[in-house]
Design an enzyme around this catalytic site. Structure first.
Site, PDB file in Angstrom:
ATOM      1  N   HIS A  10      -5.597   0.512  -6.684  1.00 45.06           N
ATOM      2  CA  HIS A  10      -5.959   0.331  -5.282  1.00 45.06           C
ATOM      3  C   HIS A  10      -5.649  -1.091  -4.836  1.00 45.06           C
ATOM      4  O   HIS A  10      -5.014  -1.324  -3.804  1.00 45.06           O
ATOM      5  CB  HIS A  10      -7.455   0.587  -5.090  1.00 45.06           C
ATOM      6  CG  HIS A  10      -7.901   1.956  -5.480  1.00 45.06           C
ATOM      7  ND1 HIS A  10      -9.168   2.421  -5.207  1.00 45.06           N
ATOM      8  CD2 HIS A  10      -7.272   2.972  -6.111  1.00 45.06           C
ATOM      9  CE1 HIS A  10      -9.294   3.651  -5.655  1.00 45.06           C
ATOM     10  NE2 HIS A  10      -8.153   3.998  -6.220  1.00 45.06           N
ATOM     11  N   SER A  13      -3.615   6.507  -5.094  1.00 45.56           N
ATOM     12  CA  SER A  13      -4.431   5.547  -4.359  1.00 45.56           C
ATOM     13  C   SER A  13      -3.685   4.260  -4.013  1.00 45.56           C
ATOM     14  O   SER A  13      -3.851   3.713  -2.922  1.00 45.56           O
ATOM     15  CB  SER A  13      -5.685   5.201  -5.161  1.00 45.56           C
ATOM     16  OG  SER A  13      -6.433   6.355  -5.453  1.00 45.56           O
TER      17      SER A  13
END
Length: 256
Positions: free
Chosen positions: A204, A156
């Site tokens: 993220h 991610s």
């Protein structure tokens, strides 16, 4: 025409995004390896510091336990620096709840959709640099903010970095931003939603600015030396941050 101009460089780039396909394949192969040998995750997932007793029992390195007998520290604080990258090629097992299979699926769909476009704009070599620095940015923020004993996996951080580059590069070229903005809204929405049920929201959040910084250097740095200097500067910042956090986790020592 200047040999370093965008038009000349674009003509020299291949029409096939080979690096995106290669990274996609590596992620899928790593996932298959997890299914065959689940121990791969224990050995290569992103872990900050985890104390392991003689009997193999693992403990979070937070001091909230009593362990009798010899112990060792595993994870980045134990000298396993490779986990900063290897963990970004692993994903949640399909047997771990509903989110399991969605984890790699969402990441690979995003990589396929965004990566091919960004690579054709940057070229394979620059794209790989962008991807790896974004992955490292995500892992470093996990190291700094997350529970050091928690194993974290996922591409991610790298994908969010590619998403940032997707936005920056289209802005640089003066492209129509409506479809680009929609893609970014979906990506940012995923960042917010993941904070509730995904263990790697820090990854993220770390990958996004790292990818943005690299993309800005590639988009606006007219000379290769400027682009390389920006990437090396980011890498140095990540290395210093990692070293400082490891020193904090180990009480001052930094294992090599």
């Amino acid at each position: 025409m200047d040999p370093e101009s965008p038009d000349t460089t674009r003509r020299r780039r291949p029409a096939t995004p080979v690096a995106t396909y290669a990274l996609f394949t590596l992620n899928v192969l790593a996932y298959l390896a997890e299914l065959v040998r689940p121990g791969v995750v224990d050995r290569f997932a992103m872990v900050g510091a985890r104390v392991v007793a003689v009997d193999g029992t693992r403990y979070s390195d937070d001091g909230a336990y009593l362990v009798l007998g010899p112990v060792r520290t595993e994870g980045v604080a134990g000298g396993e620096w490779e986990r900063l990258l290897t963990g970004t090629f692993l994903h949640v097992s399909p047997f771990e709840g509903v989110f399991g299979i969605l984890h790699i699926t969402l990441n690979m769909v995003a990589l396929w959709h965004l990566g091919r476009v960004v690579e054709l704009m940057l070229g394979a070599a620059r794209f790989v640099v962008l991807y790896l620095l974004s992955a490292l940015g995500g892992s470093v923020l996990v190291l700094v903010l997350a529970d050091p004993g928690q194993a974290t996996v996922g591409a991610s951080g790298a994908v969010f970095g590619v998403g940032a580059a997707y936005y920056v590069l289209h802005r640089r070229l003066g492209a129509r931003m409506a479809p680009v903005n929609r893609s970014m809204v979906l990506l940012l929405l995923w960042l917010v939603v993941s904070a509730w049920f995904a263990s790697s929201w820090e990854g993220h959040l770390g990958g996004l600015p790292a990818g943005g910084v690299v993309a800005l250097a590639f988009a606006y740095g007219r000379r290769t030396a400027v682009q390389a200097g920006a990437c090396l500067g980011l890498l140095t910042l990540l290395a210093v941050t990692t070293t400082a956090r490891v020193a904090e986790l180990t009480g001052g020592s930094v294992p090599l």
